[in-house]
Design a protein around this motif. Structure first.
Motif, PDB file in Angstrom:
ATOM      1  N   ASP A   1       5.567   9.926  -2.237  1.00 51.04           N
ATOM      2  CA  ASP A   1       6.750   9.769  -1.384  1.00 51.04           C
ATOM      3  C   ASP A   1       6.990  10.984  -0.506  1.00 51.04           C
ATOM      4  N   THR A   2       6.801  12.152  -1.030  1.00 52.69           N
ATOM      5  CA  THR A   2       7.179  13.354  -0.293  1.00 52.69           C
ATOM      6  C   THR A   2       6.034  14.365  -0.257  1.00 52.69           C
ATOM      7  N   PRO A   3       5.920  15.104   0.845  1.00 49.51           N
ATOM      8  CA  PRO A   3       4.894  16.149   0.904  1.00 49.51           C
ATOM      9  C   PRO A   3       5.330  17.455   0.236  1.00 49.51           C
TER      10      PRO A   3
ATOM     11  N   TRP B   1       0.837  -1.203   0.000  1.00 52.79           N
ATOM     12  CA  TRP B   1       0.000   0.000   0.000  1.00 52.79           C
ATOM     13  C   TRP B   1       0.873   1.255   0.000  1.00 52.79           C
ATOM     14  N   TYR B   2       1.888   1.280   0.846  1.00 51.12           N
ATOM     15  CA  TYR B   2       2.757   2.454   0.968  1.00 51.12           C
ATOM     16  C   TYR B   2       3.360   2.828  -0.390  1.00 51.12           C
ATOM     17  N   GLY B   3       3.696   1.850  -1.180  1.00 46.49           N
ATOM     18  CA  GLY B   3       4.276   2.102  -2.498  1.00 46.49           C
ATOM     19  C   GLY B   3       3.353   2.856  -3.441  1.00 46.49           C
ATOM     20  N   THR B   4       2.071   2.917  -3.124  1.00 42.94           N
ATOM     21  CA  THR B   4       1.115   3.637  -3.963  1.00 42.94           C
ATOM     22  C   THR B   4       0.872   5.064  -3.480  1.00 42.94           C
ATOM     23  N   THR B   5       1.488   5.452  -2.362  1.00 49.06           N
ATOM     24  CA  THR B   5       1.287   6.786  -1.801  1.00 49.06           C
ATOM     25  C   THR B   5       2.386   7.730  -2.276  1.00 49.06           C
TER      26      THR B   5
ATOM     27  N   TRP C   1       4.204  12.408   7.698  1.00 53.96           N
ATOM     28  CA  TRP C   1       2.989  12.697   6.921  1.00 53.96           C
ATOM     29  C   TRP C   1       1.786  12.861   7.850  1.00 53.96           C
ATOM     30  N   ARG C   2       1.658  11.980   8.834  1.00 55.82           N
ATOM     31  CA  ARG C   2       0.521  12.051   9.767  1.00 55.82           C
ATOM     32  C   ARG C   2       0.558  13.357  10.548  1.00 55.82           C
TER      33      ARG C   2
END
Length: 147
Positions: free
Chosen positions: A72-74, A66-70, A113-114
């Motif tokens: 990477d950087t804000p 799942w993380y791989g679909t988010t 991110w959170r």
């Protein structure tokens, strides 16, 4: 040790539910079962976070899928830390977080991110929200004579 928040577990479960829906309404994909077990234990124990070293390998692999679909950087390419600010006005990260981002683990990145999402004060959430719309493109206008 970095921890994964329950909302990330939920997001990962929902990701896998959309990617591998139950064919019969009863059985679950292995990724959903692995993450669901962790989620159920967190709810039972009333925990908001789980240390990444406590995640079974199957659950960690599903979470990383799942993380791989988010994103990477804000970063929204308006970096005020380069101008001397301790906290970037564009993305909300601290100078240290910006500087060491490439070396951070996925769990550490999600923790940042959170925090910035909860603070919701960085320009990426208000003034320049359109820059933060990852992968969202505006539809081209349809010519009047094409209808």
């Amino acid at each position: 040790m970095a921890a994964i928040h329950i909302t990330d577990i939920e997001a990962a479960i929902n990701h896998w539910r959309s990617r591998a829906p139950s064919p019969d309404g009863i059985s679950l994909a292995p990724e959903i079962r692995a993450l669901g077990e962790v989620y159920a234990q967190m709810v039972y124990r009333r925990e908001d976070e789980v240390d990444e070293d406590r995640l079974p390998p199957e659950a960690m692999a599903a979470w990383q899928g799942w993380y791989g679909t988010t994103p990477d950087t804000p970063c929204i390419a308006i970096c005020s830390t380069s101008q001397g600010d301790d906290l970037c006005k564009g993305c909300g990260r601290t100078f240290g977080e910006v500087q060491f981002w490439p070396a951070m683990s996925p769990v550490e990145k999600r923790t940042v991110w959170r925090r910035i999402t909860l603070e919701h004060s960085a320009w990426r959430f208000n003034r320049y929200a359109e820059r933060a719309a990852e992968g969202v493109s505006k539809a081209a206008p349809v010519p009047a004579d094409a209808a």
